[in-house]
Design a protein around this motif. Structure first.
Motif, PDB file in Angstrom:
ATOM      1  N   ASP A  35       1.288   0.610  11.254  1.00 47.91           N
ATOM      2  CA  ASP A  35       0.014   1.013  11.864  1.00 47.91           C
ATOM      3  C   ASP A  35       0.177   0.973  13.385  1.00 47.91           C
ATOM      4  O   ASP A  35       0.883   0.114  13.925  1.00 47.91           O
ATOM      5  CB  ASP A  35      -1.125   0.055  11.475  1.00 47.91           C
ATOM      6  N   TYR A 102      -2.892   5.380  11.407  1.00 47.13           N
ATOM      7  CA  TYR A 102      -2.618   4.559  10.234  1.00 47.13           C
ATOM      8  C   TYR A 102      -1.162   4.714   9.813  1.00 47.13           C
ATOM      9  O   TYR A 102      -0.510   5.721  10.087  1.00 47.13           O
ATOM     10  CB  TYR A 102      -3.518   4.982   9.066  1.00 47.13           C
ATOM     11  N   PRO A 377      -3.824   3.970   3.419  1.00 48.36           N
ATOM     12  CA  PRO A 377      -2.599   3.902   4.218  1.00 48.36           C
ATOM     13  C   PRO A 377      -1.531   3.059   3.537  1.00 48.36           C
ATOM     14  O   PRO A 377      -1.812   1.992   2.991  1.00 48.36           O
ATOM     15  CB  PRO A 377      -3.066   3.255   5.524  1.00 48.36           C
TER      16      PRO A 377
END
Length: 402
Positions: A35, A102, A377
């Protein structure tokens, strides 16, 4: 019997709905490796910036140090940063944290372009399949086992080229970090393609080293200008101080003459005014020297910043390469398994099925899915094909993990 089959179908459906619902809102989202987040420390721009969470789940921030980010919410990490900085700053800072990108999802199996894809808000299975080029054309063209094996081998070759490029980039970054002027190919890499790729990386290494040296030389040139200015000011100050010393001596002699009635007081006043002007000039020279020295200090900091920023950039790029290498090796393992499965005589596929693998805590949970299922994600979407004699049962497919 029919009732049992219906009950089983309902159970599977409920499991799918409960597991693959819309992902959590940003405030409840648990951060993970890869991330990207933007940290803003209001009033302290040098402490703000964008960071990628490393593969070990940590982020490293100026002054605050290293934090465990993976598995925590944005709010948790924001408070941890503020708590760490409060001991380093005059007062508790106002810190915000937002996700700028993400971590990717991974689409494996019977798709045209398996790989990692950027996660998008409210992404569903169908969108991920579209990004991956759609389901393999085996259903339309009647591909046989040999064609599927050729496709899988093509994936293996493509991924190997990606891995080679990443390894060469990693070697170049390490050489740049260590101040080396060149580097050799890592062990096991030797081919005409590698020669071409390493030549490109070496040219990039040289260009980046020369660009940094040019910037530093420019700053050093400015420093030399101020050093020359300080030398000239020193000479002027020496002359000015000598002038003040002579004028002061004349004033003493003139004072004696005035007291003895041998000179006019106006001449004494003229000498005193000259001394005052000379002293003002000397103070101006001292101030100019201070400004020049301040500018030289700023240039020293600018040179240090050039090297520090390059170092941070290199470490960030190395971290990115390590993450991408891990992703590519995972894809390579999946494609290799498919190649071996097809060589064993995998049947021609006639149906499509989806599974989602998602990390929940320390466990990897696998859930059946359909085209409308939501993704999160970091999810791994596995697309499988089933043979004509197997009904709904999947057979080996690219990246199926079986």
């Amino acid at each position: 019997m029919i009732g049992k089959q219906l009950l089983a179908a309902l159970v599977v459906g409920l499991m799918t709905l409960s597991s693959l619902v819309r992902p959590a809102a940003a405030g409840d989202y648990l951060l993970g490796a890869d991330d990207r987040v933007r940290v803003t420390v209001y009033g302290w721009p040098e402490l703000s910036g964008e960071h990628r969470i490393a593969i070990d789940g940590t982020i490293s921030l100026p002054l605050a140090g290293e934090f465990d980010a993976a598995g925590n919410t944005i709010g948790d990490v924001r408070l941890a940063i503020a708590d760490r900085l409060v001991a380093q700053l005059p007062s508790r800072p106002n810190v915000t944290l937002e996700i700028t990108q993400y971590r990717p999802i991974y689409v494996l199996g019977a798709v045209s372009a398996p790989g990692a894809y950027e996660f998008q808000a409210d992404m569903r299975v169908l969108q991920a399949i579209a990004l991956a080029g759609g389901v393999r054309s085996v259903l339309q063209s009647g591909d046989n086992v040999a064609v599927q094996a050729a496709n899988a081998q093509s994936d293996v070759d493509r991924i190997n080229v990606e891995i080679t490029g990443l390894r060469l980039r990693e070697a170049r970054l390490i050489a740049e970090r260590d101040g080396a002027e060149s580097f050799n190919a890592p062990d096991g890499l030797s081919s005409p393609l590698v020669d071409t790729m390493i030549a490109q990386e070496r040219r990039l290494l040289t260009a980046r080293r020369e660009a940094l040296a040019q910037n530093v030389d420019m700053l050093d040139g400015e420093k030399a200008h101020f050093e020359a200015e300080i030398s000239a000011l020193d000479a002027q100050l020496t002359q000015q101080l000598r002038e003040i010393e002579l004028l002061t001596e004349l004033i003493g002699n003139q004072q004696s003459l005035v007291e003895g009635g041998l000179a006019r007081r106006s001449e004494l006043l003229d000498l005193q005014r000259q001394v005052a002007l000379s002293e003002a000039g000397a103070r101006g020279i001292v101030a100019a020297k201070a400004r020049a020295r301040q500018r030289m200090s700023e240039l020293d900091r600018a040179i240090a910043d050039q090297h520090a920023q390059r170092g941070i950039e290199i470490e960030t790029s190395l971290q990115d390469v390590v993450t991408k290498l891990a992703q590519q090796h995972a894809l390579l393992n999946a494609a290799t398994r498919l190649t071996l499965a097809n060589l064993d005589g995998t049947p021609v596929a006639t149906g499509v099925h989806y599974r989602v693998k998602r990390t929940e805590g320390d466990e990897l949970v696998e859930t059946p899915a359909d085209e409308a299922s939501f993704l999160a994600p970091g999810d791994v979407l596995v697309v499988e094909l089933s043979g004509p004699d197997e009904g709904a049962g999947p057979v080996a497919a690219p990246g199926s993990g079986n």
